[in-house]
Design a protein around this motif. Structure first.
Motif, PDB file in Angstrom:
ATOM      1  N   LEU A  43       1.054  -1.289   0.005  1.00  0.00           N
ATOM      2  CA  LEU A  43      -0.027  -0.050   0.066  1.00  0.00           C
ATOM      3  C   LEU A  43       0.851   1.272   0.007  1.00  0.00           C
ATOM      4  O   LEU A  43       0.387   2.263  -0.490  1.00  0.00           O
ATOM      5  CB  LEU A  43      -0.816   0.046   1.156  1.00  0.00           C
ATOM      6  CG  LEU A  43      -2.354  -0.608   1.025  1.00  0.00           C
ATOM      7  CD1 LEU A  43      -2.544  -1.848   0.640  1.00  0.00           C
ATOM      8  CD2 LEU A  43      -3.262  -0.119   1.938  1.00  0.00           C
ATOM      9  N   ALA A  75      -5.969   4.094   2.261  1.00  0.00           N
ATOM     10  CA  ALA A  75      -5.128   4.598   3.259  1.00  0.00           C
ATOM     11  C   ALA A  75      -5.820   5.902   3.923  1.00  0.00           C
ATOM     12  O   ALA A  75      -5.754   6.802   3.078  1.00  0.00           O
ATOM     13  CB  ALA A  75      -3.443   4.841   2.966  1.00  0.00           C
ATOM     14  N   LYS A  79      -4.586   1.593   7.251  1.00  0.00           N
ATOM     15  CA  LYS A  79      -4.518   0.941   6.046  1.00  0.00           C
ATOM     16  C   LYS A  79      -5.536  -0.268   5.812  1.00  0.00           C
ATOM     17  O   LYS A  79      -5.744  -0.869   6.874  1.00  0.00           O
ATOM     18  CB  LYS A  79      -3.148   0.655   5.673  1.00  0.00           C
ATOM     19  CG  LYS A  79      -2.112   1.698   5.568  1.00  0.00           C
ATOM     20  CD  LYS A  79      -0.861   1.074   5.447  1.00  0.00           C
ATOM     21  CE  LYS A  79       0.104   2.447   5.234  1.00  0.00           C
ATOM     22  NZ  LYS A  79       1.623   1.957   5.195  1.00  0.00           N
TER      23      LYS A  79
END
Length: 216
Positions: free
Chosen positions: A34, A89, A212
């Motif tokens: 991510l 996120a 996240k």
């Protein structure tokens, strides 16, 4: 995989949070993915992507048999179809007052929820980081999907069109006596199993650490 009590909580409240068999290594690899796939953009405190990534660490989780098995149990079926995935996120806004969105993403009738197999979407929010009150928890109104599903069932013009994905803000929904909003709190590696037919929404990250998640 998922207990009968948790399935009932999904049906009654619209959400339940359970443990997964994912390892710390798998979670950490997804976190790193991510960082590369949805970096923070200047002036933005939320980054996301939907179905446009093929990172090995993310795919390994999406393909893990745990999620398909749990979805089959929750939906009372022998087979499921994947609809989509997303990565999100939420970055810190420590000087901002706490607030949250409220909406639904899906419309279905009560008979869809009570059917076997259930004609609804089973959404997984896999938390890749701890979710605390100051770390952008999802806020939801427990049980709010039930009066809405009963309401949609009584609309002849709508019944032929649902179940369907259809986003609606709280202000545009029927003014029922919904439960007060509650936060979905979790630790990294847990997953919230929920229906987006209930009133829910993202909140502001008022802390100092990014939150996240992988959605399936």
């Amino acid at each position: 995989m998922i207990s009968d009590q948790d399935i009932q909580r999904y049906l009654d409240d619209g959400a339940t949070t359970i443990d997964t068999p994912l390892t710390d290594g798998q979670i950490e690899a997804a976190v790193q993915a991510l960082d590369c796939l949805v970096p923070q953009r200047p002036g933005s405190f939320r980054s996301s992507a939907t179905c446009n990534y093929d990172d090995e660490a993310i795919l390994a989780i999406i393909q893990h048999p745990f999620f398909e098995t749990v979805a089959c149990q929750v939906l009372d079926t022998d087979a499921v179809h994947f609809l989509q995935t997303a990565i999100i996120a939420a970055y810190p806004q420590p000087d901002t007052a706490f607030s949250f969105d409220q909406h639904i993403d899906m419309q279905y009738a009560l008979s869809d929820l009570q059917a076997s197999p259930r004609r609804v979407v089973c959404s997984f929010f896999l938390w890749l980081t701890d979710v605390e009150m100051d770390r952008a928890p999802m806020m939801y109104r427990p049980g709010s999907h039930l009066p809405l599903a009963a309401h949609w069932e009584k609309m002849p013009d709508l019944i032929s069109q649902i179940p369907r994905v259809n986003g609606m803000k709280l202000a545009d929904l029927p003014a029922f006596d919904y439960a007060e909003p509650e936060p979905l709190l979790a630790t990294a590696g847990q997953v919230s199993v929920l229906t987006t037919g209930m009133v829910h929404g993202a909140s502001v990250n008022t802390g100092t650490q990014v939150r996240k998640a992988l959605v399936m």
